[in-house]
Design an enzyme around this catalytic site. Structure first.
Site, PDB file in Angstrom:
ATOM      1  N   TYR A 113      22.245   4.966  39.409  1.00  0.00           N
ATOM      2  CA  TYR A 113      23.184   5.903  38.775  1.00  0.00           C
ATOM      3  C   TYR A 113      22.407   6.984  38.002  1.00  0.00           C
ATOM      4  O   TYR A 113      22.765   8.161  38.027  1.00  0.00           O
ATOM      5  CB  TYR A 113      24.127   5.132  37.845  1.00  0.00           C
ATOM      6  CG  TYR A 113      25.053   5.993  37.011  1.00  0.00           C
ATOM      7  CD1 TYR A 113      25.936   6.888  37.596  1.00  0.00           C
ATOM      8  CD2 TYR A 113      25.042   5.886  35.617  1.00  0.00           C
ATOM      9  CE1 TYR A 113      26.786   7.673  36.814  1.00  0.00           C
ATOM     10  CE2 TYR A 113      25.894   6.654  34.831  1.00  0.00           C
ATOM     11  CZ  TYR A 113      26.758   7.543  35.433  1.00  0.00           C
ATOM     12  OH  TYR A 113      27.599   8.312  34.657  1.00  0.00           O
ATOM     13  N   ARG A 120      22.610  15.497  39.970  1.00  0.00           N
ATOM     14  CA  ARG A 120      23.801  16.250  39.569  1.00  0.00           C
ATOM     15  C   ARG A 120      23.443  17.255  38.482  1.00  0.00           C
ATOM     16  O   ARG A 120      23.868  18.415  38.531  1.00  0.00           O
ATOM     17  CB  ARG A 120      24.884  15.281  39.086  1.00  0.00           C
ATOM     18  CG  ARG A 120      26.088  15.983  38.480  1.00  0.00           C
ATOM     19  CD  ARG A 120      27.257  15.046  38.239  1.00  0.00           C
ATOM     20  NE  ARG A 120      26.958  13.926  37.350  1.00  0.00           N
ATOM     21  CZ  ARG A 120      27.863  13.036  36.948  1.00  0.00           C
ATOM     22  NH1 ARG A 120      29.124  13.126  37.383  1.00  0.00           N
ATOM     23  NH2 ARG A 120      27.526  12.041  36.155  1.00  0.00           N
ATOM     24  N   TYR A 178      24.530  12.026  25.830  1.00  0.00           N
ATOM     25  CA  TYR A 178      24.069  10.633  25.790  1.00  0.00           C
ATOM     26  C   TYR A 178      22.557  10.595  25.527  1.00  0.00           C
ATOM     27  O   TYR A 178      21.817  11.458  25.990  1.00  0.00           O
ATOM     28  CB  TYR A 178      24.329   9.942  27.145  1.00  0.00           C
ATOM     29  CG  TYR A 178      25.737   9.398  27.357  1.00  0.00           C
ATOM     30  CD1 TYR A 178      26.702   9.407  26.360  1.00  0.00           C
ATOM     31  CD2 TYR A 178      26.083   8.858  28.594  1.00  0.00           C
ATOM     32  CE1 TYR A 178      27.980   8.895  26.595  1.00  0.00           C
ATOM     33  CE2 TYR A 178      27.353   8.346  28.847  1.00  0.00           C
ATOM     34  CZ  TYR A 178      28.301   8.369  27.836  1.00  0.00           C
ATOM     35  OH  TYR A 178      29.559   7.872  28.080  1.00  0.00           O
ATOM     36  N   ARG A 191      35.342  14.622  29.218  1.00  0.00           N
ATOM     37  CA  ARG A 191      36.259  13.471  29.177  1.00  0.00           C
ATOM     38  C   ARG A 191      37.590  13.814  29.832  1.00  0.00           C
ATOM     39  O   ARG A 191      38.234  12.955  30.424  1.00  0.00           O
ATOM     40  CB  ARG A 191      36.490  13.034  27.734  1.00  0.00           C
ATOM     41  CG  ARG A 191      35.224  12.591  27.022  1.00  0.00           C
ATOM     42  CD  ARG A 191      34.631  11.331  27.637  1.00  0.00           C
ATOM     43  NE  ARG A 191      33.350  10.984  27.009  1.00  0.00           N
ATOM     44  CZ  ARG A 191      32.583   9.983  27.415  1.00  0.00           C
ATOM     45  NH1 ARG A 191      32.957   9.231  28.445  1.00  0.00           N
ATOM     46  NH2 ARG A 191      31.450   9.729  26.820  1.00  0.00           N
ATOM     47  N   GLU A 297      37.598   0.568  34.317  1.00  0.00           N
ATOM     48  CA  GLU A 297      37.580   2.024  34.064  1.00  0.00           C
ATOM     49  C   GLU A 297      38.927   2.581  34.522  1.00  0.00           C
ATOM     50  O   GLU A 297      39.437   2.194  35.569  1.00  0.00           O
ATOM     51  CB  GLU A 297      36.418   2.664  34.834  1.00  0.00           C
ATOM     52  CG  GLU A 297      36.253   4.158  34.590  1.00  0.00           C
ATOM     53  CD  GLU A 297      34.946   4.722  35.170  1.00  0.00           C
ATOM     54  OE1 GLU A 297      33.872   4.085  34.979  1.00  0.00           O
ATOM     55  OE2 GLU A 297      34.995   5.773  35.825  1.00  0.00           O
TER      56      GLU A 297
HETATM   57  C1  3EB Z   1      31.234   6.663  30.708  1.00  0.00           C
HETATM   58  O1  3EB Z   1      32.121   7.007  29.926  1.00  0.00           O
HETATM   59  C2  3EB Z   1      31.676   5.739  31.803  1.00  0.00           C
HETATM   60  O2  3EB Z   1      29.168   9.881  35.896  1.00  0.00           O
HETATM   61  O3  3EB Z   1      30.818  11.114  36.568  1.00  0.00           O
HETATM   62  C3  3EB Z   1      33.024   7.870  33.499  1.00  0.00           C
HETATM   63  C4  3EB Z   1      33.442   9.069  34.069  1.00  0.00           C
HETATM   64  C5  3EB Z   1      31.738   7.431  33.707  1.00  0.00           C
HETATM   65  C6  3EB Z   1      32.580   9.814  34.867  1.00  0.00           C
HETATM   66  C7  3EB Z   1      30.363  10.168  35.908  1.00  0.00           C
HETATM   67  C8  3EB Z   1      30.882   8.175  34.514  1.00  0.00           C
HETATM   68  C9  3EB Z   1      31.291   9.367  35.083  1.00  0.00           C
HETATM   69  O4  3EB Z   1      30.048   6.987  30.585  1.00  0.00           O
HETATM   70  C10 3EB Z   1      31.251   6.145  33.138  1.00  0.00           C
END
Ligand code: 3EB
Length: 305
Positions: A113, A120, A178, A191, A297
């Site tokens: 990932y 990306r 992050y 989000r 999720e």
């Molecule tokens: C998170 O909140 C959970 O990599 O496109 C959620 C939505 C998550 C999109 C992405 C990953 C992605 O980190 C994972």
């Protein structure tokens, strides 16, 4: 009788509402292309207002890390070029289905990932001419990033004629911020994304990306699926308020990804308790997630003022 494997291969799809948003007068074009000896398979559908582009990298699960990273960038570039050929050039929603998503990468401590995220990030930086993550922020669309049982990388994009507005969750650190705990380059998604409502000029649609039991940037309630489901819905509730929607009662077109097939019914029951207006209409998808410590999720859509 021999059944061709292509018939039995599981295809990760965008939710049904995407097709409805495209409308009836849709022009479809193939995007199939060979890049660096890899056969990319793609299709773009140009609707009245929206464009839906899909790119698939066959057998991405067996590509070495650097090739997966480059193939991810190439898939995003193909989507970008396909959008440029239509009127809807602004991505507002992505779905990423990443094979072997939590498998270890060759580099110590990294997983596949994180390799995908690097690819990306590279293409988004180029696409939006943003040298760093803060400059990317206003351009990034909401997304889902999950695994699937097949071996291909599959990316879906929904694009609109006008840019959407990214919404962040007050309970969560923005994904593009992050820390390195979650990889050298961050996942790039908002989000949620706000888009115009065709039917009513005074209303908007909130596209809610994949949401998990994460507070700040940390997974919480590890090992407790009931609490993870509750926290995930609390996260969506806070996000919807941030976006100007009333709350969970405004949510619809919900899809739930869950890691363990046999946990599906229990999770569905908890989701339906919190979303009584959606009983019988929640889509359940069995899929691995991007962190091994998460079991659920949830994504969806809502109406906002
Ligand atoms: C998170 O909140 C959970 O990599 O496109 C959620 C939505 C998550 C999109 C992405 C990953 C992605 O980190 C994972």
């Amino acid at each position: 009788m021999i059944v061709p494997s292509v018939l039995t291969r599981y295809t990760p799809t965008a939710p049904r509402w995407v097709q409805q948003w495209l409308g009836h007068s849709v022009a479809v074009k193939s995007l199939d292309q060979e890049i660096d000896a890899l056969d990319f398979v793609g299709q773009v559908s140009y609707g009245d207002r929206f464009t839906h582009a899909t790119v698939r990298v066959p057998h991405a699960d067996v590509l070495p890390d650097l090739e997966l990273e480059h193939a991810t960038s190439a898939a995003y570039l193909m989507i970008r070029r396909a959008l440029e050929d239509g009127d809807a050039q602004h991505p507002v929603r992505f779905w990423n289905f990443i094979p072997g998503i939590v498998d270890a990468a060759a580099a110590d401590g990294l997983d596949r990932y994180m390799v995908f995220n690097a690819g990306r990030f590279a293409e988004f930086s180029d696409w939006f001419s943003a040298a760093d993550r803060e400059r990317l922020a206003p351009h990034i669309a909401t997304a889902t990033g999950v695994g699937h049982m097949g071996s291909d990388l599959v990316v879906h994009c929904l694009a609109d004629r006008l840019p959407g507005r990214p919404i962040e969750n007050p309970r969560q650190r923005a994904a593009y911020r992050y820390s390195e705990t979650y990889g050298p380059l961050p996942p790039c998604f908002a989000r949620a994304t706000l888009v115009a409502d065709d039917a009513r000029a005074d209303r908007r649609r909130v596209l809610v990306g994949g949401t998990s039991s994460i507070l700040g940037e940390d997974s919480v309630h590890v090992g407790n699926l009931a609490e993870q489901t509750r926290e995930t819905l609390d996260n969506i509730e806070a996000l919807l308020k941030e976006a100007g929607a009333d709350g969970l009662e405004a949510l619809h077109d919900v899809r739930v990804y869950h890691v363990q097939d046999h946990h599906g019914p229990a999770i569905l029951e908890l989701v339906e308790q919190r979303l009584p207006h959606l009983v019988g209409r929640v889509e359940m998808v069995h899929a691995p997630l991007c962190r091994p410590d998460l079991g659920v999720e949830i994504e969806g859509m809502a109406d906002a003022e």
